[in-house]
Design a protein around this motif. Structure first.
Motif, PDB file in Angstrom:
ATOM      1  N   ARG A  95       8.551   2.152   3.675  1.00 11.30           N
ATOM      2  CA  ARG A  95       8.324   3.550   4.026  1.00 11.30           C
ATOM      3  C   ARG A  95       9.646   4.170   4.433  1.00 11.30           C
ATOM      4  O   ARG A  95      10.680   3.498   4.458  1.00 11.30           O
ATOM      5  N   TYR A 112      -2.778   7.526  13.690  1.00 12.50           N
ATOM      6  CA  TYR A 112      -2.247   6.737  12.593  1.00 12.50           C
ATOM      7  C   TYR A 112      -1.653   5.387  13.021  1.00 12.50           C
ATOM      8  O   TYR A 112      -1.881   4.374  12.363  1.00 12.50           O
ATOM      9  N   ALA A 150       0.393   4.978   1.477  1.00 12.02           N
ATOM     10  CA  ALA A 150      -0.546   5.505   2.467  1.00 12.02           C
ATOM     11  C   ALA A 150      -0.308   6.976   2.779  1.00 12.02           C
ATOM     12  O   ALA A 150       0.101   7.330   3.884  1.00 12.02           O
ATOM     13  N   PRO A 151      -0.539   7.847   1.822  1.00 15.99           N
ATOM     14  CA  PRO A 151      -0.293   9.265   2.098  1.00 15.99           C
ATOM     15  C   PRO A 151      -1.368   9.865   2.998  1.00 15.99           C
ATOM     16  O   PRO A 151      -2.517   9.436   2.965  1.00 15.99           O
ATOM     17  N   SER A 152      -0.975  10.835   3.792  1.00 17.82           N
ATOM     18  CA  SER A 152      -1.962  11.645   4.502  1.00 17.82           C
ATOM     19  C   SER A 152      -2.309  12.796   3.559  1.00 17.82           C
ATOM     20  O   SER A 152      -1.404  13.449   3.048  1.00 17.82           O
ATOM     21  N   SER A 159      -3.084   2.299  11.146  1.00 23.66           N
ATOM     22  CA  SER A 159      -2.245   1.664  10.148  1.00 23.66           C
ATOM     23  C   SER A 159      -2.090   0.166  10.434  1.00 23.66           C
ATOM     24  O   SER A 159      -2.144  -0.679   9.514  1.00 23.66           O
ATOM     25  N   ARG A 162      -4.036   3.897   0.037  1.00 26.93           N
ATOM     26  CA  ARG A 162      -4.727   4.097   1.315  1.00 26.93           C
ATOM     27  C   ARG A 162      -4.612   5.559   1.723  1.00 26.93           C
ATOM     28  O   ARG A 162      -3.502   6.084   1.856  1.00 26.93           O
ATOM     29  N   ARG A 214       0.835  -1.194   0.000  1.00 27.05           N
ATOM     30  CA  ARG A 214       0.000   0.000   0.000  1.00 27.05           C
ATOM     31  C   ARG A 214       0.866   1.239   0.000  1.00 27.05           C
ATOM     32  O   ARG A 214       1.993   1.246   0.499  1.00 27.05           O
ATOM     33  N   HIS A 225      10.266   6.200   9.966  1.00 24.36           N
ATOM     34  CA  HIS A 225       9.218   5.369  10.582  1.00 24.36           C
ATOM     35  C   HIS A 225       9.766   4.164  11.352  1.00 24.36           C
ATOM     36  O   HIS A 225       8.981   3.329  11.804  1.00 24.36           O
ATOM     37  N   ASP A 280      -4.728   8.148   4.387  1.00 24.09           N
ATOM     38  CA  ASP A 280      -4.645   8.227   5.853  1.00 24.09           C
ATOM     39  C   ASP A 280      -5.262   9.543   6.327  1.00 24.09           C
ATOM     40  O   ASP A 280      -4.563  10.507   6.639  1.00 24.09           O
TER      41      ASP A 280
HETATM   42  N1  GLU Z   1       0.391   8.226   6.443  1.00 24.20           N
HETATM   43  C1  GLU Z   1       1.686   7.791   6.857  1.00 24.20           C
HETATM   44  C2  GLU Z   1       2.718   8.764   6.315  1.00 24.20           C
HETATM   45  O1  GLU Z   1       2.456   9.413   5.331  1.00 24.20           O
HETATM   46  C3  GLU Z   1       1.934   6.400   6.317  1.00 24.20           C
HETATM   47  C4  GLU Z   1       3.169   5.760   6.810  1.00 24.20           C
HETATM   48  C5  GLU Z   1       3.156   4.268   6.507  1.00 24.20           C
HETATM   49  O2  GLU Z   1       3.538   3.927   5.391  1.00 24.20           O
HETATM   50  O3  GLU Z   1       2.728   3.497   7.328  1.00 24.20           O
HETATM   51  O4  GLU Z   1       3.757   8.940   6.911  1.00 24.20           O
END
Ligand code: GLU
Length: 440
Positions: free
Chosen positions: A201, A183, A7-9, A187, A39, A5, A205, A41
């Motif tokens: 990612r 998150y 997963a952008p905010s 997540s 996804r 996935r 993270h 976020d």
């Molecule tokens: N929304 C998170 C971000 O943009 C996703 C991080 C992830 O890949 O779990 O940092």
């Protein structure tokens, strides 16, 4: 089945930094014939904007990173709440009431004593009556996940074997005082329920991953494989974070960067493989291997995108750019010849306009004094009908008549006809010069 996935905010547009994340996850899924989920976020209703959701989709489409389905966290809040209840029942969740100022003070004290600034779990000692009193005074507390104080280990697809002492990490807050789910929990629930097998990612993270591994296990889920790519820096190794705002994909697109140039660079930058232009996605997918990426910060120079863009444009047939060519005013009957003449002499499609202006209007001739007579003599020899063969036969005739050869023959002719010292092959350009045509 492999499932990844991106997963952008939706709190901003995609820039080169998060493009790397998107691309790596996309390539892993496609290479394995798996599923790539987009996804969103958007658990933070204040910062998430629909405009950015649309923008993110447009940018991914422009790049050709097609997702198989879209999931939105804002539509799955009941799932996260159910997981929170489960953690509560298991005794892995506790309410804490410290204000940000109090937490800050605790951190400073710890640092002064040379200790890592880890939350001291004072809230675990609160009695029910004390909690009621705090709640009455300060409102609902935050909910923290109680980490097991053991080493958290995984083999990272990029960083290799990782081992983090959980007692060096604060119990993560998963629900804010105002009830907003964060998150970290969302997540984990998504990755588990959606069967995500691989998570790539940024290395910012890594600590999240450690805590998420414990939450996944507590909830009885399977851990995906994790890989954390290094963060991008500028060409001199300087932090890029502040400049990322100006490196949004839409700005690069506006500047004429071609998607395949951007993808070719980003799919290789920071890996042990050389950056090479790939002209289609299948080649990129084929040549991708996450294990070839290194942990060191990755230098990114926006300027590298332009030679790749130029190189890519040279490979394109007219079909691929017919609209743009027509858009600058090239008549349909000249389009093919014009494109083949110009494509090797542009950096971006923006440059086509200037070449068409030259063809249409001619240029201010550039003639050195010592060449005046020579040019007059040459022009007198130029046949009335001009085609693809003309340049060869004409320069041959001029050579015989004037005795000039090599650079002394060709350069003054180029300068006189185009007003420049460099440019496309004259054999291809000459028949496109409308002034020359009109002359007959
Ligand atoms: N929304 C998170 C971000 O943009 C996703 C991080 C992830 O890949 O779990 O940092």
């Amino acid at each position: 089945m492999t499932t990844t996935r991106f997963a952008p905010s939706p709190t901003g547009y995609i820039h080169v930094g998060n493009l790397r994340t998107a691309l790596m996850n996309y390539l892993i899924a496609r290479k394995a014939g798996g599923t790539f989920i987009l996804r969103i976020d958007d658990t933070d209703p204040e910062r998430s904007k629909e405009e950015y959701v649309d923008g993110i989709k447009q940018d991914l489409e422009w790049l050709g990173l097609q997702w198989d389905r879209v999931e939105r966290q804002s539509e799955r809040l009941d799932r996260y709440n159910a997981a929170a209840d489960k953690l509560r029942e298991m005794g892995r969740f506790y309410e804490a009431f410290e204000t940000p100022t109090e937490l800050d003070l605790k951190r400073k004290k710890q640092l002064n004593m040379g200790k890592p600034p880890v939350y001291d779990r004072a809230a675990l000692n609160l009695s029910d009556a004390e909690k009621d009193a705090l709640r009455a005074e300060r409102g609902n507390g935050v909910w923290r996940f109680k980490l097991d104080h053991e080493r958290i280990e995984w083999t990272d697809g990029i960083l290799g074997d990782i081992s983090i002492d959980a007692s060096s990490v604060s119990d993560p807050v998963l629900i804010r005082g105002d009830g907003q789910l964060l998150y970290t929990l969302a997540s984990v629930v998504d990755d588990t329920e959606m069967g995500v097998t691989d998570v790539v990612r940024g290395s910012d993270h890594v600590t999240n991953t450690a805590t998420q591994i414990q939450i996944i296990k507590a909830l009885g889920g399977d851990c995906p494989r994790f890989a954390h790519h290094s963060l991008l820096t500028g060409p001199q190794g300087e932090a890029l974070s502040k400049r990322l705002g100006t490196l949004a994909l839409r700005d690069l697109r506006e500047a004429g960067v071609q998607p395949m140039a951007l993808l070719s660079l980003m799919a290789r930058l920071g890996s042990s493989d050389p950056v090479e232009l790939r002209t289609d996605m299948a080649e990129l997918i084929d040549g991708f291997d996450i294990n070839r990426f290194g942990a060191a910060p990755t230098k990114f120079d926006e300027q590298d995108l332009y030679p790749l863009t130029a190189h890519y444009l040279q490979t394109l047939p007219l079909d691929a750019v017919a609209e743009t060519v027509a858009g600058v005013g090239v008549p349909a009957d000249l389009a093919e010849a014009f494109w083949l003449m110009a494509r090797g002499n542009i950096t971006t499609l923006e440059d086509l306009g200037a070449w068409w202006e030259l063809c249409r209007d001619g240029a201010e001739p550039l003639i050195d004094d010592e060449d005046r007579e020579f040019i007059a003599e040459a022009m007198a020899l130029l046949p009335a009908e001009v085609d693809g063969e003309t340049w060869g036969s004409w320069t041959k005739a001029v050579k015989e008549a004037t005795g000039r050869k090599g650079k002394g023959l060709f350069m003054p002719l180029r300068k006189a006809l185009t007003g420049q010292e460099r440019g496309p092959e004259m054999a291809a350009l000459l028949p496109l010069l409308q002034v020359i045509k009109a002359r007959g």
